[in-house]
Design a protein around this motif. Structure first.
Motif, mmCIF file in Angstrom:
data_model
loop_
_atom_site.group_PDB
_atom_site.id
_atom_site.type_symbol
_atom_site.label_atom_id
_atom_site.label_comp_id
_atom_site.label_asym_id
_atom_site.label_seq_id
_atom_site.Cartn_x
_atom_site.Cartn_y
_atom_site.Cartn_z
ATOM 1 N N ASN A 129 26.339 22.670 -51.040
ATOM 2 C CA ASN A 129 25.686 23.651 -50.675
ATOM 3 C C ASN A 129 24.810 23.165 -49.531
ATOM 4 N N TYR A 174 21.588 24.161 -47.204
ATOM 5 C CA TYR A 174 20.450 25.032 -46.815
ATOM 6 C C TYR A 174 19.903 24.672 -45.385
ATOM 7 N N GLU A 215 31.975 28.952 -47.000
ATOM 8 C CA GLU A 215 31.421 30.369 -47.156
ATOM 9 C C GLU A 215 30.215 30.598 -46.508
ATOM 10 N N GLN A 216 29.868 31.294 -45.617
ATOM 11 C CA GLN A 216 28.605 31.443 -45.130
ATOM 12 C C GLN A 216 27.783 32.411 -45.877
ATOM 13 N N HIS A 217 26.600 32.401 -46.535
ATOM 14 C CA HIS A 217 25.934 33.198 -47.204
ATOM 15 C C HIS A 217 24.555 33.432 -46.466
ATOM 16 N N GLU A 218 23.672 34.310 -46.704
ATOM 17 C CA GLU A 218 22.419 34.676 -46.147
ATOM 18 C C GLU A 218 21.629 33.417 -46.022
ATOM 19 N N ASP A 219 21.463 32.611 -47.085
ATOM 20 C CA ASP A 219 20.481 31.376 -47.210
ATOM 21 C C ASP A 219 21.335 29.883 -47.214
ATOM 22 N N ARG A 220 22.624 29.801 -47.157
ATOM 23 C CA ARG A 220 23.286 28.859 -47.154
ATOM 24 C C ARG A 220 24.629 28.720 -46.795
ATOM 25 N N THR A 244 28.564 27.348 -48.129
ATOM 26 C CA THR A 244 29.056 26.432 -49.071
ATOM 27 C C THR A 244 30.501 25.975 -48.518
#
Ligand code: S3P
Length: 427
Positions: free
Chosen positions: A38, A40, A63-68, A70
């Motif tokens: 992950n 950040y 994967e692109q998440h809001e805060d990180r 992965t």
């Protein structure tokens, strides 16, 4: 075209986006490692997104998440032959580091980029990788894109790089990690060492010594689980520059990477007489981090040369802006590498800042800047180079009248949200 209006001063605390060099490496090493990582603070700029898309084409789930971000690493040989061309856009770091990685893999791949990449020299990487046994071809005998690579079994080399380039060093180190034997790279000056530091956090044995670095082949990478990317000092430099040229300014840029191979801009600001203080100095993932406070004081010219150059190479355009407002002459030497960046940055700095009234002369390996001179707003062009676009905008904060930055979208390469951050501190 983006319009910039003059402001009185800049004031307040800001954060800048994640470090571009560290963001690229975080996706690359996580993709090559065993385990999930992950990340950040990843920089969602166009260049680092090119790295993500290239590794997706090589079969890695990211994967692109809001805060990180992965990354599901599958180990070095979990990468698979891409069925499509890998388009790395404007990113020199992506293409050169990927060449080192692809050279180790037993398949065929093709790398292309945009018009600027098509003009940038690649033989500095092609030559040592061929010496290690990789088959690489490209325009002009492997100097320019498109490049095709057929990798496989490599042998270790001892290589004396003619340039202090972290991209060259990293490509060779990454290739060396899967070669037979010990690979040693010597460089004329120390270039940024983010690759070495991050490899260590993935459990790799890397030996840095004065003048070079050495890795043993056949090492595996193990995910550290998490990577925290600090703010980019090369982006912070634009905020510090605004504060350095606008009387009454007082800013703090928080959470900035302070790797000594990157902090030449701090040394230069201090040499020019800046009132600069570091707070909260700490270490994150093997990288030093701090908050940088700068209060406006009148500055004077300085001399920038030698081993300082690789420590601030990306900051030269904005240093030219600062120097144009400082008392006396600033001389920048030993910086011929500027000619092979996203643009020829000696030419683009001289022409664009010159249009605004700055007195800058190009030299063989750098430039001479005379100050202080009043700047006048006009229409300038980034030439598709993010750091030229931002340098014009910072000069525009001090210039009389309106400044227009053509092709300002290029700024998204390294500093998405640049104008919003500037606005938040403008008074
Ligand atoms: C970078 C290295 C430098 C720098 C570039 C990023 C990196 O280039 O100018 O913006 O992340 O390795 P060189 O390796 O060509 O000096």
């Amino acid at each position: 075209m983006k319009q910039v209006l003059p402001v009185q001063a800049v004031q307040g605390n800001v954060k800048v986006p994640g470090d571009k060099s560290i963001s690229h490496r975080s996706v690359m090493l996580s993709s090559l490692a065993d385990g999930t990582t992950n990340i950040y603070g990843f920089l969602p700029g166009a260049d680092c997104l090119s790295t993500i898309s290239a590794f997706r084409r090589l079969g890695i789930t990211i994967e692109q998440h809001e805060d990180r971000v992965t990354v599901y690493g599958k180990g070095w040989y979990g990468l698979r032959e891409p069925s499509e061309i890998l388009d790395i856009g404007n990113s020199g770091t992506t293409i050169r580091l990927m060449m080192g990685i692809l050279a180790t893999l037993p398949f065929h791949s093709v790398l292309i980029g945009d018009e600027s990449i098509a003009r940038r020299p690649m033989k500095r990487v092609t030559t040592p990788l061929r010496e290690m046994g990789a088959e690489i071809d490209g325009r002009a005998g492997g100097e320019f894109t498109p490049l095709s690579i057929r990798g496989g079994k490599l042998r270790a080399i001892e290589y004396h790089s003619p340039v202090a380039s972290a991209q060259v060093k990293s490509a060779i180190l990454l290739a060396g990690l899967q070669a037979d034997g010990v690979t040693t790279l010597y460089e004329p000056e120390l270039s940024r060492d983010h690759t070495e530091r991050m490899l260590r956090s993935f459990g790799v044995d890397v030996e840095s010594f004065p003048g070079g670095v050495r890795v043993r082949g056949r090492q595996t990478l193990t995910s550290p689980g998490e990577i925290h990317v600090p703010g980019d000092i090369s982006s912070a430099a634009f905020i510090l520059a605004a504060a350095a040229i606008l009387p009454g300014s007082h800013v703090t840029v928080e959470n900035v990477g302070m790797n000594p191979s990157r902090t030449g801009i701090i040394d230069v600001l201090q040499a020019m007489g800046a009132d600069l203080t570091l707070h909260n100095e700490r270490d994150i993932n093997g990288e030093p981090v701090a908050d940088i406070e700068l209060k406006y004081t009148p500055l004077h010219g300085t001399e920038i040369a030698g081993n300082l150059i690789p420590r601030l190479i990306d900051e030269v355009p904005v240093i030219a802006v600062i120097a144009s407002q400082a008392e006396g002459t600033t001389v920048i030497r030993d910086a011929a590498e500027l000619k092979v960046k996203e643009t020829n940055r000696i030419d683009t700095v001289v022409s664009e800042l010159g249009k605004m009234g700055a007195r800058i002369e190009a030299t063989e390996d750098g430039m001479t800047v005379h100050g202080p001179v009043p700047l006048m707003g006009t229409v300038c062009d980034s030439h598709g180079d993010h750091r030229i676009g931002m340098s014009i905008a910072i000069a525009g904060l001090k210039a009389a009248g309106e400044t227009h930055v053509r092709d300002a979208e290029s700024i998204d390469v390294s500093f998405p949200g640049f104008f919003a951050v500037l606005k938040s501190i403008s008074c």
